[in-house]
Design a protein around this motif. Structure first.
Motif, PDB file in Angstrom:
ATOM      1  N   THR A 166       7.647  -1.017  -4.058  1.00  0.00           N
ATOM      2  CA  THR A 166       7.077   0.090  -3.461  1.00  0.00           C
ATOM      3  C   THR A 166       7.620   0.494  -2.033  1.00  0.00           C
ATOM      4  OG1 THR A 166       5.287  -0.628  -2.394  1.00  0.00           O
ATOM      5  CG2 THR A 166       4.910  -0.190  -4.838  1.00  0.00           C
ATOM      6  N   ARG A 167       7.616   1.698  -1.701  1.00  0.00           N
ATOM      7  CA  ARG A 167       7.959   2.061  -0.321  1.00  0.00           C
ATOM      8  C   ARG A 167       6.924   1.984   0.730  1.00  0.00           C
ATOM      9  NH1 ARG A 167      10.751   5.379  -4.024  1.00  0.00           N
ATOM     10  NH2 ARG A 167      13.060   5.352  -3.762  1.00  0.00           N
ATOM     11  N   ALA A 168       5.756   1.913   0.483  1.00  0.00           N
ATOM     12  CA  ALA A 168       4.699   1.556   1.428  1.00  0.00           C
ATOM     13  C   ALA A 168       3.572   0.826   0.927  1.00  0.00           C
ATOM     14  CB  ALA A 168       4.247   3.150   2.050  1.00  0.00           C
ATOM     15  N   GLN A 169       2.758   0.354   1.752  1.00  0.00           N
ATOM     16  CA  GLN A 169       1.602  -0.560   1.232  1.00  0.00           C
ATOM     17  C   GLN A 169       0.328  -0.186   2.184  1.00  0.00           C
ATOM     18  OE1 GLN A 169       4.583  -2.304   2.136  1.00  0.00           O
ATOM     19  NE2 GLN A 169       5.427  -1.644   0.242  1.00  0.00           N
ATOM     20  N   GLY A 170      -0.694  -0.467   1.356  1.00  0.00           N
ATOM     21  CA  GLY A 170      -2.109  -0.329   2.144  1.00  0.00           C
ATOM     22  C   GLY A 170      -3.137  -1.011   1.745  1.00  0.00           C
ATOM     23  N   TRP A 171      -4.466  -0.732   2.329  1.00  0.00           N
ATOM     24  CA  TRP A 171      -5.561  -1.140   1.919  1.00  0.00           C
ATOM     25  C   TRP A 171      -6.675  -0.221   1.924  1.00  0.00           C
ATOM     26  CZ3 TRP A 171      -6.303  -5.949  -0.488  1.00  0.00           C
ATOM     27  CH2 TRP A 171      -5.330  -6.897  -0.402  1.00  0.00           C
ATOM     28  N   PHE A 172      -7.527   0.007   1.140  1.00  0.00           N
ATOM     29  CA  PHE A 172      -8.670   0.996   1.108  1.00  0.00           C
ATOM     30  C   PHE A 172      -9.738  -0.092   0.737  1.00  0.00           C
ATOM     31  CE2 PHE A 172      -7.159   5.436   1.226  1.00  0.00           C
ATOM     32  CZ  PHE A 172      -5.855   5.187   1.499  1.00  0.00           C
ATOM     33  N   ARG A 173     -11.080   0.469   1.075  1.00  0.00           N
ATOM     34  CA  ARG A 173     -12.184  -0.065   0.554  1.00  0.00           C
ATOM     35  C   ARG A 173     -13.287   1.108   0.358  1.00  0.00           C
ATOM     36  NH1 ARG A 173     -14.163  -2.462   6.664  1.00  0.00           N
ATOM     37  NH2 ARG A 173     -14.696  -0.511   7.515  1.00  0.00           N
ATOM     38  N   GLN A 174     -14.273   0.431  -0.529  1.00  0.00           N
ATOM     39  CA  GLN A 174     -15.521   1.345  -0.775  1.00  0.00           C
ATOM     40  C   GLN A 174     -16.692   0.554  -0.846  1.00  0.00           C
ATOM     41  OE1 GLN A 174     -14.956   3.516  -4.517  1.00  0.00           O
ATOM     42  NE2 GLN A 174     -16.425   5.000  -3.864  1.00  0.00           N
ATOM     43  N   ALA A 175     -17.757   0.740  -0.131  1.00  0.00           N
ATOM     44  CA  ALA A 175     -18.970   0.223   0.134  1.00  0.00           C
ATOM     45  C   ALA A 175     -19.879   0.847  -0.764  1.00  0.00           C
ATOM     46  CB  ALA A 175     -19.413   0.335   1.549  1.00  0.00           C
ATOM     47  N   PRO A 176     -20.884   0.188  -1.388  1.00  0.00           N
ATOM     48  CA  PRO A 176     -22.073   0.836  -2.331  1.00  0.00           C
ATOM     49  C   PRO A 176     -22.515   2.136  -1.664  1.00  0.00           C
ATOM     50  CG  PRO A 176     -22.304  -1.342  -2.065  1.00  0.00           C
ATOM     51  CD  PRO A 176     -21.076  -1.276  -0.972  1.00  0.00           C
ATOM     52  N   GLY A 177     -22.514   3.011  -2.552  1.00  0.00           N
ATOM     53  CA  GLY A 177     -23.043   4.508  -2.045  1.00  0.00           C
ATOM     54  C   GLY A 177     -22.235   5.166  -0.841  1.00  0.00           C
ATOM     55  N   LYS A 178     -20.931   4.758  -0.572  1.00  0.00           N
ATOM     56  CA  LYS A 178     -20.194   5.377   0.215  1.00  0.00           C
ATOM     57  C   LYS A 178     -18.854   5.922  -0.371  1.00  0.00           C
ATOM     58  CE  LYS A 178     -22.088   3.184   4.371  1.00  0.00           C
ATOM     59  NZ  LYS A 178     -21.656   2.393   5.594  1.00  0.00           N
ATOM     60  N   GLU A 179     -18.128   6.744   0.062  1.00  0.00           N
ATOM     61  CA  GLU A 179     -16.855   7.188  -0.162  1.00  0.00           C
ATOM     62  C   GLU A 179     -15.820   5.939   0.074  1.00  0.00           C
ATOM     63  OE1 GLU A 179     -17.588  12.160   0.148  1.00  0.00           O
ATOM     64  OE2 GLU A 179     -15.793  10.955   1.337  1.00  0.00           O
ATOM     65  N   ARG A 180     -14.786   6.191  -0.621  1.00  0.00           N
ATOM     66  CA  ARG A 180     -13.559   5.306  -0.366  1.00  0.00           C
ATOM     67  C   ARG A 180     -12.986   5.679   0.929  1.00  0.00           C
ATOM     68  NH1 ARG A 180      -9.610   5.553  -5.318  1.00  0.00           N
ATOM     69  NH2 ARG A 180      -9.630   7.787  -4.563  1.00  0.00           N
ATOM     70  N   GLU A 181     -12.555   4.473   1.555  1.00  0.00           N
ATOM     71  CA  GLU A 181     -12.117   4.706   3.020  1.00  0.00           C
ATOM     72  C   GLU A 181     -10.649   3.895   3.228  1.00  0.00           C
ATOM     73  OE1 GLU A 181     -14.287   3.387   7.318  1.00  0.00           O
ATOM     74  OE2 GLU A 181     -14.433   2.230   5.729  1.00  0.00           O
ATOM     75  N   PHE A 182      -9.797   4.567   3.915  1.00  0.00           N
ATOM     76  CA  PHE A 182      -8.793   3.849   4.208  1.00  0.00           C
ATOM     77  C   PHE A 182      -9.031   2.897   5.433  1.00  0.00           C
ATOM     78  CE2 PHE A 182      -4.599   3.580   6.013  1.00  0.00           C
ATOM     79  CZ  PHE A 182      -4.616   3.294   7.208  1.00  0.00           C
ATOM     80  N   VAL A 183      -8.341   1.667   5.232  1.00  0.00           N
ATOM     81  CA  VAL A 183      -8.599   0.480   5.978  1.00  0.00           C
ATOM     82  C   VAL A 183      -7.214   0.411   6.985  1.00  0.00           C
ATOM     83  CG1 VAL A 183      -9.264  -1.932   6.208  1.00  0.00           C
ATOM     84  CG2 VAL A 183     -10.003  -0.417   4.582  1.00  0.00           C
ATOM     85  N   ALA A 184      -6.096   0.123   6.255  1.00  0.00           N
ATOM     86  CA  ALA A 184      -5.046  -0.150   6.967  1.00  0.00           C
ATOM     87  C   ALA A 184      -3.870   0.066   5.837  1.00  0.00           C
ATOM     88  CB  ALA A 184      -4.896  -1.682   7.047  1.00  0.00           C
TER      89      ALA A 184
END
Length: 128
Positions: free
Chosen positions: A30-48
């Motif tokens: 892939t040309r770029a990589q990252g991490w997202f997270r999603q907590a219960p009851g919350k929207e998915r969030e960019f992390v890094a």
């Protein structure tokens, strides 16, 4: 490309965890990589995220100074080192990869729609 995330678990506040993401076939491709997270009851969030050339990284403000994204030179694994964890870090963490062309090699992508492949997620639970 299939991404496999691992390393999640249940820890106490202040502890550390290291998440890893490997790609099927041995290389990310892939040309770029990252991490997202999603907590219960919350929207998915960019992390890094890390740029294609590996020279640029970006983090959500809440994890700056505590999390570090890295990639091995063979591009077989992307890791997220998480230190000084807090209960607010509790979420399912997803590794992501982009195969579409990048605008320039140092660009950082922070939107979920910018990525083409998602890992299955790994649970991180931090108790106080």
């Amino acid at each position: 490309v299939q991404l496999q995330a691992s390393g999640g678990g249940s820890v106490q506040a202040g502890d550390s965890l290291r998440l890893s993401c490997t790609a099927s076939g041995g290389t990310f491709g892939t040309r770029a990589q990252g991490w997202f997270r999603q907590a219960p009851g919350k929207e998915r969030e960019f992390v890094a995220a890390m740029s294609k050339d590996g020279g640029t990284a970006s983090y959500v403000n809440s994890v700056k100074g505590r999390f570090v994204i890295s990639r091995d030179n063979a591009k077989t694994t992307v890791a997220l080192q998480m230190n000084s964890l807090t209960p607010e870090d509790t979420a399912v963490y997803y590794c992501v990869g982009r195969v579409r062309a990048v605008t320039y090699w140092s660009r950082i992508y922070k939107a979920a729609a910018d990525y083409d492949y998602w890992g299955q997620g790994t649970q991180v639970t931090v108790s106080s």
